[in-house]
Design an enzyme around this catalytic site. Sequence first.
Site, PDB file in Angstrom:
ATOM      1  N   ASP A 141       0.832  -1.200   0.000  1.00  0.00           N
ATOM      2  CA  ASP A 141       0.000   0.000   0.000  1.00  0.00           C
ATOM      3  C   ASP A 141       0.872   1.259   0.000  1.00  0.00           C
ATOM      4  OD1 ASP A 141      -2.803   0.977   0.393  1.00  0.00           O
ATOM      5  OD2 ASP A 141      -1.922   1.914   2.159  1.00  0.00           O
ATOM      6  N   GLU A 184       1.896  -0.190  -4.806  1.00  0.00           N
ATOM      7  CA  GLU A 184       0.828   0.701  -5.267  1.00  0.00           C
ATOM      8  C   GLU A 184       1.407   2.094  -5.486  1.00  0.00           C
ATOM      9  OE1 GLU A 184      -3.209   3.020  -3.978  1.00  0.00           O
ATOM     10  OE2 GLU A 184      -1.656   2.541  -2.547  1.00  0.00           O
TER      11      GLU A 184
HETATM   12  C1  ABC Z   1     -11.650   7.451   3.627  1.00  0.00           C
HETATM   13  C2  ABC Z   1     -13.077   7.502   3.108  1.00  0.00           C
HETATM   14  C3  ABC Z   1     -13.170   8.351   1.876  1.00  0.00           C
HETATM   15  C4  ABC Z   1     -12.633   9.727   2.163  1.00  0.00           C
HETATM   16  C5  ABC Z   1     -11.192   9.622   2.694  1.00  0.00           C
HETATM   17  C6  ABC Z   1     -10.664  10.965   3.105  1.00  0.00           C
HETATM   18  O1  ABC Z   1     -11.173   8.768   3.838  1.00  0.00           O
HETATM   19  O2  ABC Z   1     -13.503   6.165   2.840  1.00  0.00           O
HETATM   20  O3  ABC Z   1     -14.527   8.422   1.480  1.00  0.00           O
HETATM   21  O4  ABC Z   1     -12.640  10.490   0.980  1.00  0.00           O
HETATM   22  C7  ABC Z   1      -8.072   3.636   2.971  1.00  0.00           C
HETATM   23  C8  ABC Z   1      -9.515   3.275   2.781  1.00  0.00           C
HETATM   24  C9  ABC Z   1     -10.313   4.480   2.291  1.00  0.00           C
HETATM   25  C10 ABC Z   1     -10.100   5.664   3.200  1.00  0.00           C
HETATM   26  C11 ABC Z   1      -8.589   5.947   3.242  1.00  0.00           C
HETATM   27  C12 ABC Z   1      -8.236   7.148   4.097  1.00  0.00           C
HETATM   28  O5  ABC Z   1      -7.935   4.789   3.786  1.00  0.00           O
HETATM   29  O6  ABC Z   1      -9.591   2.236   1.834  1.00  0.00           O
HETATM   30  O7  ABC Z   1     -11.686   4.145   2.253  1.00  0.00           O
HETATM   31  O8  ABC Z   1     -10.805   6.786   2.678  1.00  0.00           O
HETATM   32  O9  ABC Z   1      -8.562   6.923   5.412  1.00  0.00           O
HETATM   33  C13 ABC Z   1      -4.311   3.165  -0.775  1.00  0.00           C
HETATM   34  C14 ABC Z   1      -5.386   2.097  -0.723  1.00  0.00           C
HETATM   35  C15 ABC Z   1      -6.646   2.702  -0.171  1.00  0.00           C
HETATM   36  C16 ABC Z   1      -6.397   3.079   1.283  1.00  0.00           C
HETATM   37  C17 ABC Z   1      -5.118   3.753   1.495  1.00  0.00           C
HETATM   38  C18 ABC Z   1      -4.795   4.227   2.811  1.00  0.00           C
HETATM   39  C19 ABC Z   1      -4.155   3.790   0.527  1.00  0.00           C
HETATM   40  O10 ABC Z   1      -5.530   1.484  -1.942  1.00  0.00           O
HETATM   41  O11 ABC Z   1      -7.749   1.846  -0.240  1.00  0.00           O
HETATM   42  O12 ABC Z   1      -7.502   3.923   1.714  1.00  0.00           O
HETATM   43  O13 ABC Z   1      -4.187   3.097   3.462  1.00  0.00           O
HETATM   44  C20 ABC Z   1      -3.353   8.251  -2.358  1.00  0.00           C
HETATM   45  C21 ABC Z   1      -2.304   7.268  -1.892  1.00  0.00           C
HETATM   46  C22 ABC Z   1      -2.713   5.861  -2.259  1.00  0.00           C
HETATM   47  C23 ABC Z   1      -4.090   5.552  -1.657  1.00  0.00           C
HETATM   48  C24 ABC Z   1      -5.063   6.555  -2.260  1.00  0.00           C
HETATM   49  C25 ABC Z   1      -6.484   6.336  -1.759  1.00  0.00           C
HETATM   50  O14 ABC Z   1      -4.646   7.888  -1.907  1.00  0.00           O
HETATM   51  O15 ABC Z   1      -1.054   7.562  -2.459  1.00  0.00           O
HETATM   52  O16 ABC Z   1      -1.772   4.983  -1.743  1.00  0.00           O
HETATM   53  N1  ABC Z   1      -4.527   4.156  -1.867  1.00  0.00           N
HETATM   54  C26 ABC Z   1      -3.330  11.537  -6.445  1.00  0.00           C
HETATM   55  C27 ABC Z   1      -2.074  11.229  -5.656  1.00  0.00           C
HETATM   56  C28 ABC Z   1      -2.124   9.828  -5.117  1.00  0.00           C
HETATM   57  C29 ABC Z   1      -3.356   9.669  -4.273  1.00  0.00           C
HETATM   58  C30 ABC Z   1      -4.549   9.941  -5.178  1.00  0.00           C
HETATM   59  C31 ABC Z   1      -5.866   9.712  -4.482  1.00  0.00           C
HETATM   60  O17 ABC Z   1      -4.466  11.273  -5.641  1.00  0.00           O
HETATM   61  O18 ABC Z   1      -0.959  11.376  -6.495  1.00  0.00           O
HETATM   62  O19 ABC Z   1      -0.996   9.558  -4.332  1.00  0.00           O
HETATM   63  O20 ABC Z   1      -3.355   8.349  -3.770  1.00  0.00           O
HETATM   64  O21 ABC Z   1      -6.182  10.770  -3.652  1.00  0.00           O
HETATM   65  C32 ABC Z   1      -3.926  11.018 -11.643  1.00  0.00           C
HETATM   66  C33 ABC Z   1      -2.545  11.325 -11.125  1.00  0.00           C
HETATM   67  C34 ABC Z   1      -2.428  10.722  -9.749  1.00  0.00           C
HETATM   68  C35 ABC Z   1      -3.499  11.310  -8.853  1.00  0.00           C
HETATM   69  C36 ABC Z   1      -4.856  10.994  -9.465  1.00  0.00           C
HETATM   70  C37 ABC Z   1      -6.026  11.453  -8.612  1.00  0.00           C
HETATM   71  O22 ABC Z   1      -4.921  11.571 -10.761  1.00  0.00           O
HETATM   72  O23 ABC Z   1      -1.574  10.764 -11.973  1.00  0.00           O
HETATM   73  O24 ABC Z   1      -1.157  10.977  -9.203  1.00  0.00           O
HETATM   74  O25 ABC Z   1      -3.369  10.687  -7.587  1.00  0.00           O
HETATM   75  O26 ABC Z   1      -4.057  11.553 -12.914  1.00  0.00           O
END
Ligand code: ABC
Length: 475
Positions: free
Chosen positions: A203, A227
């Site tokens: 993750d 990831e």
């Molecule tokens: C909870 C709620 C959500 C609420 C959020 C604030 O809190 O459920 O409704 O919006 C876990 C849970 C989620 C939970 C989160 C936070 O924790 O599953 O339900 O959300 O508490 C991993 C996992 C994911 C997990 C976590 C945390 C990490 O797969 O399930 O979430 O352990 C970032 C992280 C990435 C993470 C992802 C969700 O967020 O790096 O590891 N996933 C940009 C950033 C990314 C970022 C992404 C999403 O936004 O660069 O780093 O990921 O916000 C593209 C660009 C990308 C860009 C995207 C959006 O656009 O190339 O770089 O990503 O074009």
Amino acid sequence: LSTSDWTKQSIYQVLTDRFARPDGSTSACSDIRSYCGGTWQGIIKKLDYIQGMGFTAIWISPIVKNIEAYTAYGNPYHGYWAQDIYSLNSHFGTANDLKQLSSELHKRGMYLMVDVVVNHFASNSSPQTVNYGQFNPFNSANYFHSYCPIDYSNANSVITCWLGDTKVPLPDVKTEDAGVRSTYNAWIKNLVSTYGIDGLRMDTTQNVEKSFWPGFSSAAGVYLVGEVANGDPSVYPDYLRYISGTLNYPTFYWITRAFQSTSATMTELLNGINTMKGQMTTNTLGSFLENHDQPRFPSLTSDIALAKNAIAFTILMDGIPIIYQGQEQHFSGAGDPNNREPLWTSNYNTNNDLYPWIAKVNQIRNQAVYKDNQYLTYQAWPMSPNSKTIVLRKGFGGSQIVSVHTNIGANGASYGVTLTSDYTGFTANQALTEVLTCTAVKTDGSGTLSFTQGPQTKVFYPTAQLTGSGICSSG
Ligand code: ABC
């Protein structure tokens, strides 16, 4: 399991809480932000369903004990909010249940990949009032960076600041600290051997400094797929110097945009694949169209022909295919948590459009891997005979798969396609099978393949290579 052994697999992503209940009950879940009752025993009982689609491995949700709190975003039914890495999440079962899952998989010749979080723990408090004493083993503020929200324009901030938000902050572990590293390395070594784990999905790979990964990888001793949640292909070659594989986020975006609408073209996907293969070996990346973080593909279009083309492309491109539970049921949830539907509401229907489709595409890939140990080393060669069509050749002459994918959609008009032998590698008058419809076809005297393309993917494979496979009743 080594990286090269993992490249041969096909992975089904299981959200443990949402896959199967141990008692087989299929009633709705009353709160999609809470635990819905899926467990490791539930998975064990439904392994036939997974294996029946041709998958050879599963990736399950994080397994460690999470915070017990109903937060602003509900409970950590997803498993990403660790509190104690030395205990298991009891909502998912016991240590014996997890060992049994691993051994049941191994009995079938299948493999277990576990999702692992090292970047953070979680707290149901404000960032300023975190009770560090609740964490095991990192039970004081000294083990964590001080609070700051991530600024994505600042690389250091992405690594040291906190994910989550002010309602559920995710305190960011000092993974650069030597003591923390040795604790994590000893922990993962033990976890892998205790539970017979074959691979790890790491993750938040982008949120941990790269230098963490080599030591952690060698302690784990298995394939790691990181990831890297980033659509920019240029960041990947460097990651692959530190970790054995990553999820292929760039191609996920390109496939989605190519197939989500009948008015899209294949240009971005074609150019993207060529760019990536020019910069890195893409065979150790994980290919996906959906996961639990992104809106499901059918939330963008309900056209099942487009879903079939996009899924087949995901499985047949370079890399390790990963299909997220519910894709085979054409689930259409959009953002988190709606994309995390309990699977049991489908009654695990195997007679729909997509379950047998995925099974067939996995089966032909598995056959190609089995027939030619060089199949996976061939970097897929994409070609676009017109703006609505992308063809993929993968495999050396004699055992290559040539697949044709289109975004004309279910109501699109058929058209003719001609592929010459200098591209396909097929020979004169060669007997081929289009394996998704089990239709026999033949190249002409110069090896050219001509056919009528309708809304569905076509997959051509030398008929001689099917002998003994049972595919298209070849005995
Ligand atoms: C909870 C709620 C959500 C609420 C959020 C604030 O809190 O459920 O409704 O919006 C876990 C849970 C989620 C939970 C989160 C936070 O924790 O599953 O339900 O959300 O508490 C991993 C996992 C994911 C997990 C976590 C945390 C990490 O797969 O399930 O979430 O352990 C970032 C992280 C990435 C993470 C992802 C969700 O967020 O790096 O590891 N996933 C940009 C950033 C990314 C970022 C992404 C999403 O936004 O660069 O780093 O990921 O916000 C593209 C660009 C990308 C860009 C995207 C959006 O656009 O190339 O770089 O990503 O074009």
